[in-house]
Structures are given as structure tokens and as C-alpha cells.
Enzyme design. Structure first.
Site, PDB file in Angstrom:
ATOM      1  N   SER A 119       0.821  -1.214   0.000  1.00 61.01           N
ATOM      2  CA  SER A 119       0.000   0.000   0.000  1.00 61.01           C
ATOM      3  C   SER A 119       0.852   1.259   0.000  1.00 61.01           C
ATOM      4  O   SER A 119       0.388   2.311  -0.412  1.00 61.01           O
ATOM      5  CB  SER A 119      -0.881   0.050   1.237  1.00 61.01           C
ATOM      6  OG  SER A 119      -1.656  -1.097   1.337  1.00 61.01           O
ATOM      7  N   GLU A 152      -3.109   0.830  -9.119  1.00 65.19           N
ATOM      8  CA  GLU A 152      -1.974   1.746  -9.290  1.00 65.19           C
ATOM      9  C   GLU A 152      -0.766   0.905  -9.703  1.00 65.19           C
ATOM     10  O   GLU A 152      -0.472  -0.115  -9.065  1.00 65.19           O
ATOM     11  CB  GLU A 152      -1.669   2.479  -7.979  1.00 65.19           C
ATOM     12  CG  GLU A 152      -2.704   3.532  -7.611  1.00 65.19           C
ATOM     13  CD  GLU A 152      -2.410   4.222  -6.284  1.00 65.19           C
ATOM     14  OE1 GLU A 152      -2.725   5.408  -6.155  1.00 65.19           O
ATOM     15  OE2 GLU A 152      -1.880   3.579  -5.356  1.00 65.19           O
TER      16      GLU A 152
HETATM   17  P1  NAI Z   1      -3.950 -10.100   5.318  1.00 63.22           P
HETATM   18  O1  NAI Z   1      -3.371 -10.075   6.685  1.00 63.22           O
HETATM   19  O2  NAI Z   1      -5.401 -10.345   5.129  1.00 63.22           O
HETATM   20  O3  NAI Z   1      -3.172 -11.208   4.445  1.00 63.22           O
HETATM   21  C1  NAI Z   1      -1.773 -11.336   4.470  1.00 63.22           C
HETATM   22  C2  NAI Z   1      -1.462 -12.809   4.296  1.00 63.22           C
HETATM   23  O4  NAI Z   1      -0.061 -12.981   4.125  1.00 63.22           O
HETATM   24  C3  NAI Z   1      -1.858 -13.666   5.511  1.00 63.22           C
HETATM   25  O5  NAI Z   1      -2.797 -14.632   5.112  1.00 63.22           O
HETATM   26  C4  NAI Z   1      -0.536 -14.309   5.943  1.00 63.22           C
HETATM   27  O6  NAI Z   1      -0.692 -15.655   6.380  1.00 63.22           O
HETATM   28  C5  NAI Z   1       0.264 -14.242   4.662  1.00 63.22           C
HETATM   29  N1  NAI Z   1       1.701 -14.338   4.850  1.00 63.22           N
HETATM   30  C6  NAI Z   1       2.476 -13.746   5.786  1.00 63.22           C
HETATM   31  N2  NAI Z   1       3.766 -14.099   5.602  1.00 63.22           N
HETATM   32  C7  NAI Z   1       3.798 -14.923   4.515  1.00 63.22           C
HETATM   33  C8  NAI Z   1       4.826 -15.616   3.839  1.00 63.22           C
HETATM   34  N3  NAI Z   1       6.096 -15.540   4.232  1.00 63.22           N
HETATM   35  N4  NAI Z   1       4.500 -16.384   2.771  1.00 63.22           N
HETATM   36  C9  NAI Z   1       3.213 -16.489   2.369  1.00 63.22           C
HETATM   37  N5  NAI Z   1       2.187 -15.849   2.976  1.00 63.22           N
HETATM   38  C10 NAI Z   1       2.487 -15.082   4.041  1.00 63.22           C
HETATM   39  O7  NAI Z   1      -3.492  -8.732   4.629  1.00 63.22           O
HETATM   40  P2  NAI Z   1      -4.141  -7.947   3.407  1.00 63.22           P
HETATM   41  O8  NAI Z   1      -5.073  -6.937   3.922  1.00 63.22           O
HETATM   42  O9  NAI Z   1      -4.588  -8.914   2.374  1.00 63.22           O
HETATM   43  O10 NAI Z   1      -2.866  -7.151   2.867  1.00 63.22           O
HETATM   44  C11 NAI Z   1      -1.877  -7.747   2.060  1.00 63.22           C
HETATM   45  C12 NAI Z   1      -1.094  -6.668   1.342  1.00 63.22           C
HETATM   46  O11 NAI Z   1      -2.001  -5.894   0.553  1.00 63.22           O
HETATM   47  C13 NAI Z   1      -0.380  -5.671   2.252  1.00 63.22           C
HETATM   48  O12 NAI Z   1       0.814  -5.292   1.652  1.00 63.22           O
HETATM   49  C14 NAI Z   1      -1.364  -4.515   2.317  1.00 63.22           C
HETATM   50  O13 NAI Z   1      -0.746  -3.287   2.616  1.00 63.22           O
HETATM   51  C15 NAI Z   1      -1.895  -4.521   0.906  1.00 63.22           C
HETATM   52  N6  NAI Z   1      -3.205  -3.890   0.714  1.00 63.22           N
HETATM   53  C16 NAI Z   1      -4.220  -4.074   1.614  1.00 63.22           C
HETATM   54  C17 NAI Z   1      -5.456  -3.458   1.417  1.00 63.22           C
HETATM   55  C18 NAI Z   1      -6.577  -3.671   2.372  1.00 63.22           C
HETATM   56  O14 NAI Z   1      -7.547  -2.891   2.323  1.00 63.22           O
HETATM   57  N7  NAI Z   1      -6.545  -4.678   3.229  1.00 63.22           N
HETATM   58  C19 NAI Z   1      -5.676  -2.593   0.250  1.00 63.22           C
HETATM   59  C20 NAI Z   1      -4.571  -2.537  -0.674  1.00 63.22           C
HETATM   60  C21 NAI Z   1      -3.380  -3.141  -0.422  1.00 63.22           C
END
Ligand code: NAI
Length: 284
Positions: A119, A152
């Protein structure tokens, strides 16, 4: 270069959505997360979304059977070794992102594009941790992925044009509207949106108006679909505060100083909707 097979690393909120829209656009997808329950949870969400789409007549049962056949789930990062692009959506932590991107560089084909859904973090810093910084690029989707049209696209300092172009084309093919942004904290949307929420929190902290009045004013006076404080509650006040802190540090400019209202709420554990209380009370 032609992208046929898409890898998604991280099957949380964003990863599951990215896998869904990629499959629906006709790509084969390998979806990987370290936590088996998260992978299963993502598959369940996709199954439910597709069952609903069949029910509504938006898609045929045959098409859904084809989607399912094109989806490979895994808890082993090595299963990404033959994909054409990896869209990494693991937690927003620079050390974890650098670690997994380095691993991806070592195990993927030499021409595989490594995209990150960060993000706000630096694409260049993530890229520098890999053996192929010129093939690392930001591909920032919005939540919920199946609904939000924007992506983006953010090249790092050494990202090559063919990589940027390939990601722009991919975004279009999966039905999104790509917008190109130079690397800078928060890119476009969060750079503008987060200080907006922060200023609303300052207005609240100074006692100028209540949360309801602030949100009502911005909806009716500025045409916003949702008020800034309700939005902060939805995103998570801890998440908004972390981005404010990041901007304040990166730009070293007082205009990004995080609102004390955010700090107070986080200290109280009032993080917004997810904890039942933020600027509003969601307990019933
Ligand atoms: P989330 O916490 O729902 O999912 C992250 C996932 O990554 C978890 O399921 C976790 O088990 C997994 N993970 C952690 N370490 C790992 C590894 N070494 N190998 C494989 N999987 C691993 O987080 P979310 O919200 O989906 O965010 C993910 C990314 O997207 C972040 O960079 C966040 O900033 C970005 N993002 C999030 C938004 C939102 O509204 N939630 C919007 C736009 C971007």
C-alpha cells in the site's frame, strides 16, 4: 512478454480477491499462503462468490468448473516456480516483503515478473532485496478487489518499461483501470486519502464538531460517498495511524503529523469496526 500463469503469494483479504479476478479473466492461478487455514478460507470465499454468481445467472456452472480447474492452492512457495508473474500480497511489513521477494527471485523462472501489492512501502527497497530489481514492480489493488476498479502501477527506480507495460496490460485484461504513478510514499490514492482522514480526526480532536457532524458535512458538502471518520473506522484506525506515522517520517514534514485522536483511540484499543468501537460504537 505474454502472461499466462499468475502466482499469488498471501491468501488473505487482498490475495484471495486478486486470485479470484485473475481466474475470472481466464488465467491459471497458483495461490500460496504459509497458513493452511488461510488458503482453505480463501478457497471457501471463492467457492461462495462463484456459487452466488451462478445463482444470479451471471456465470454458468461450466464456467465455474473451469475456474476451479484453473486454481492450484498451496502452502509451499516453491509451487510458484513456473508462473509468469507473482503478485505478492503478504502482510505490510518491509522485512517480510524483502525476505519473500528474495526467495521468489531465487526460485522463479528468470523472466518472471515480481509484483508487490504494497500500500505504501518503497518498491525500490523491496526490489533491491532480489536478484532481479529490474523485474520488480508495484501493482496496487484496492479492497474489495472484485469491486474496486483501480490498480496503481508503480515502477521502482530500475524497473524496465516492458515490465511496467506488461503489468498495465494484465490489469486491463482483468477488468481494471490502471493508473501509472512514480514511486513515492502512498503513491496517489493513499497520499491524498490518508491526510484527509487525518485532518478530519484533527477537527474531531479540537472539538470543532462531533464525528457525526464531520461525516455529514463531508458527505453533503463535498459529495463524499462516506464520511472520513466512518472510513477510518472501516479501514482500521491502527492501519491509518501506521500510514500517517510512515508519511511523517518519510517526508519529515509537519503537515503529515498524525492526529492525537488517532493515537488516543489506538491506545484505548478502539480500532474501528473490527473492535466494535472507533469514532463510532458498533457494539450493537
Ligand atoms: P492479510 O493479513 O489479510 O493477508 C496477508 C497474508 O499474508 C496472511 O494470510 C498471511 O498468512 C500471509 N503471509 C504472511 N507471511 C507470509 C509468507 N512468508 N508467505 C506467504 N504468505 C504469508 O493482509 P491484506 O489486507 O490482504 O494485505 C496484504 C497486502 O495488501 C499488504 O501489503 C497490504 O498493505 C496490501 N493492501 C491491503 C489493502 C486492504 O484494504 N486490506 C488494500 C490494498 C493493499
Amino acid at each position: 512478454m505474454e502472461i499466462k500463469k499468475v502466482g499469488v503469494l498471501g491468501a488473505g483479504t487482498m490475495g484471495a480477491g486478486i486470485a479470484q479476478v485473475s481466474i475470472e479473466a481466464g488465467y491459471s492461478v497458483v495461490l500460496v499462503d504459509v497458513v493452511p487455514e488461510i488458503v482453505e478460507g480463501a478457497i471457501n470465499r471463492l467457492d461462495k462468490a462463484w456459487a452466488k454468481a451462478v445463482e444470479k445467472g451471471k456465470v454458468t456452472e461450466e464456467a465455474v468448473a473451469d475456474y476451479k480447474a484453473k486454481l492450484i492452492k498451496s502452502t509451499d512457495i516453491h509451487d510458484l516456480n513456473d508462473v509468469d508473474i507473482v503478485i505478492e500480497a503478504v502482510v505490510e511489513n518491509i522485512d517480510i516483503k524483502k525476505k519473500v521477494q528474495k526467495q521468489l527471485g531465487e526460485l522463479c523462472k528468470t523472466d518472471t515478473i515480481l509484483a508487490t501489492n504494497t500500500s505504501a512501502l518503497s518498491i525500490t527497497e523491496i526490489a533491491a532485496a532480489t536478484n532481479r530489481p529490474e523485474r520488480v514492480v508495484g501493482m496496487h489493488f484496492f479492497n474489495p478487489v472484485p469491486v474496486m476498479k483501480l490498480v496503481e502501477v508503480i515502477p521502482g527506480v530500475v524497473t524496465t518499461d516492458d515490465v511496467t507495460q506488461a503489468v498495465i496490460e494484465l490489469a486491463k485484461k482483468i477488468g481494471k483501470e490502471p493508473v501509472l504513478a512514480k514511486e513515492s510514499p502512498g503513491f496517489i490514492v493513499n497520499r491524498i486519502l490518508v491526510p484527509y482522514m487525518n485532518e478530519a480526526a484533527n477537527v474531531f480532536y479540537e472539538g470543532i464538531a462531533t464525528a457525526e457532524e464531520i461525516d455529514k458535512a463531508m458527505k453533503l458538502g463535498a459529495g463524499m460517498p462516506m464520511g472520513p471518520l466512518a472510513l477510518a473506522d472501516m479501514v482500521g484506525i491502527d492501519v491509518v495511524l501506521a500510514v500517517c506515522d510512515f508519511f511523517f517520517k518519510e517526508f519529515a514534514d509537519s503537515k503529515y503529523r498524525p492526529s492525537l485522536a488517532f493515537r488516543q483511540k489506538v491506545r484505548a484499543g478502539h480500532l474501528g469496526k473490527k473492535t466494535g468501537r472507533g469514532f463510532y460504537d458498533y457494539s450493537n
